[in-house]
Design a protein around this motif. Sequence first.
Motif, PDB file in Angstrom:
ATOM      1  N   ASP A   1       8.786   3.602   4.235  1.00 18.07           N
ATOM      2  CA  ASP A   1       8.941   3.120   2.414  1.00 18.07           C
ATOM      3  C   ASP A   1       8.523   1.693   2.232  1.00 18.07           C
ATOM      4  OD1 ASP A   1      10.610   5.235   2.014  1.00 18.07           O
ATOM      5  OD2 ASP A   1      12.531   3.488   2.300  1.00 18.07           O
ATOM      6  N   VAL A   2       7.038   1.406   2.882  1.00 20.21           N
ATOM      7  CA  VAL A   2       6.607   0.154   2.616  1.00 20.21           C
ATOM      8  C   VAL A   2       5.017   0.632   3.246  1.00 20.21           C
ATOM      9  CG1 VAL A   2       8.042  -1.920   2.784  1.00 20.21           C
ATOM     10  CG2 VAL A   2       6.366  -1.017   5.175  1.00 20.21           C
TER      11      VAL A   2
ATOM     12  N   GLY B   1      12.997   1.728   5.760  1.00 22.37           N
ATOM     13  CA  GLY B   1      12.869   2.977   5.485  1.00 22.37           C
ATOM     14  C   GLY B   1      13.344   3.911   6.701  1.00 22.37           C
TER      15      GLY B   1
ATOM     16  N   ALA C   1      15.095  -5.018   5.291  1.00 14.69           N
ATOM     17  CA  ALA C   1      15.622  -3.840   4.488  1.00 14.69           C
ATOM     18  C   ALA C   1      15.450  -2.854   3.352  1.00 14.69           C
ATOM     19  CB  ALA C   1      16.460  -5.890   3.524  1.00 14.69           C
ATOM     20  N   ILE C   2      13.783  -2.868   3.633  1.00 14.19           N
ATOM     21  CA  ILE C   2      12.958  -1.335   2.493  1.00 14.19           C
ATOM     22  C   ILE C   2      12.237  -0.886   3.018  1.00 14.19           C
ATOM     23  CG2 ILE C   2      13.501  -3.074   0.518  1.00 14.19           C
ATOM     24  CD1 ILE C   2      10.470  -2.846   0.872  1.00 14.19           C
TER      25      ILE C   2
ATOM     26  N   HIS D   1       5.326  -2.154  -1.895  1.00 10.60           N
ATOM     27  CA  HIS D   1       5.255  -3.012  -0.927  1.00 10.60           C
ATOM     28  C   HIS D   1       4.584  -2.808   0.465  1.00 10.60           C
ATOM     29  CE1 HIS D   1       8.357  -4.512  -3.899  1.00 10.60           C
ATOM     30  NE2 HIS D   1       8.642  -5.952  -3.508  1.00 10.60           N
TER      31      HIS D   1
ATOM     32  N   SER E   1       5.520  -1.389  -7.758  1.00 10.53           N
ATOM     33  CA  SER E   1       6.215  -0.995  -7.517  1.00 10.53           C
ATOM     34  C   SER E   1       6.416  -0.727  -5.808  1.00 10.53           C
ATOM     35  CB  SER E   1       7.634   0.528  -7.338  1.00 10.53           C
ATOM     36  OG  SER E   1       6.542   1.399  -7.355  1.00 10.53           O
TER      37      SER E   1
ATOM     38  N   LYS F   1      13.958  -9.815   4.446  1.00  9.68           N
ATOM     39  CA  LYS F   1      13.669  -8.626   4.023  1.00  9.68           C
ATOM     40  C   LYS F   1      12.815  -8.043   3.495  1.00  9.68           C
ATOM     41  CE  LYS F   1      14.257 -11.857  -0.690  1.00  9.68           C
ATOM     42  NZ  LYS F   1      14.956 -12.034  -1.265  1.00  9.68           N
TER      43      LYS F   1
ATOM     44  N   ILE G   1      12.591  -8.496  -4.302  1.00 13.65           N
ATOM     45  CA  ILE G   1      12.701  -7.799  -3.022  1.00 13.65           C
ATOM     46  C   ILE G   1      11.451  -8.291  -2.271  1.00 13.65           C
ATOM     47  CG2 ILE G   1      11.952  -5.316  -2.359  1.00 13.65           C
ATOM     48  CD1 ILE G   1      12.424  -4.299  -4.695  1.00 13.65           C
ATOM     49  N   CYS G   2      10.670  -9.503  -2.348  1.00 15.89           N
ATOM     50  CA  CYS G   2       9.443  -9.793  -1.689  1.00 15.89           C
ATOM     51  C   CYS G   2       9.272 -11.247  -1.646  1.00 15.89           C
ATOM     52  CB  CYS G   2       8.222  -9.018  -1.287  1.00 15.89           C
ATOM     53  SG  CYS G   2       8.098  -8.870  -3.069  1.00 15.89           S
TER      54      CYS G   2
ATOM     55  N   CYS H   1       4.054  -7.442  -2.906  1.00 15.05           N
ATOM     56  CA  CYS H   1       3.818  -6.699  -3.914  1.00 15.05           C
ATOM     57  C   CYS H   1       2.875  -7.494  -4.814  1.00 15.05           C
ATOM     58  CB  CYS H   1       5.089  -6.408  -4.513  1.00 15.05           C
ATOM     59  SG  CYS H   1       6.406  -7.436  -5.817  1.00 15.05           S
TER      60      CYS H   1
END
Length: 353
Positions: free
Chosen positions: A304-305, A154, A151-152, A255, A253, A148, A346-347, A249
């Motif tokens: 992005d995290v 970035g 996937a985010i 993470h 928004s 997971k 998401i998490c 998180c």
Amino acid sequence: MTEVRSLQLAEGTESADSGIGDVDDLPLPQQITVSSITCDSFKISWSMDSRGRDRISHYFIDLNKKENMSCNKFKHKDVPTKLVAKAVPLPMTVRGHWFLSPRTEYTIAVQTAAKQPDGEYAVSQWSEIIEFCTADYSSVHLNQLLQKAEAIGGRMLPFTVFYRNQQTDYFLPDRDAQCRHLLPAVKDDSGSHGSPISGKLEGIFFSCNTEFNTGKPPQDSPYGPHRFQIQADVLFNHNTNVYFGDFYCMYTSYHYVIVVLAPVGSTGDSFCKGRLPVLDRSNNRFLTCTEEADGSLSFRHAQDVILEVMYTEPVDLSLGTVARISGHQLMSLSTANAKKDPSCKICNISVGR
């Protein structure tokens, strides 16, 4: 003569809204044993007299978090931890992420019951109350969480230093007996409740995120106005193993991903092996170290995290610099003992948060 039986939660587990009759002379569950405990399952068994056991059609199981122990009484129209299970002779696993959470202390008690033609139940006395604690996330669960997070992540951005912000007195020369060293401390309970590192692994948290427009560390921090800064290759090199620690998180928004850096063969490295997913040092979605053609090392972090880098060994302050930052102290971004948002799609994975 006694017989050991185990509980199976039937696929058609009843909602426990039928009536209960008077206490009957059904066998009383004794010597209850809870075993094979994971973060979202366990096995339960007990002994009972042979007298009347052929009448047993169901088991009533009262499962409560330990802090609610005073309420350990069977109530029909209550939370789904008041379970009605069909009686079966085979040992079976009790599994349910909707009512079991990792690292949580529970109490459990059992009744035997016989369903009557009118839908009422004849029941035994309640058994003694047993306490147990569910386990951490397994490697399977951690790998689900890792996927997971990947996937985010970035794109990857270059960086050159790790940094740690604290209050002024944290960096005073007499701050500890070992003088001028940052010392590992046990990780708090922030993040995923089932993470194996919380309350167990010792380390020092660093940041490495950079501002997109400057490529440098931000001048704001939630942790204090003074910053210790150290070249990335001092902590992260060919002699460092990299592990995935957590993804979470805090009702925002943003993470966070925890990455553990452990020198090969260190105490921290020994702890992480077999407990945490190991990451490829030069090819992962969060934090990489790559050797260039000239032999130098280059470093990248996920854009992005927010990365929390946990280094498992003491760090000599003389290997870096301490200076005051020019920005603000953004307390709203502090993760100290922060609780994970259990509703975030998401998490979160399909076990307790």
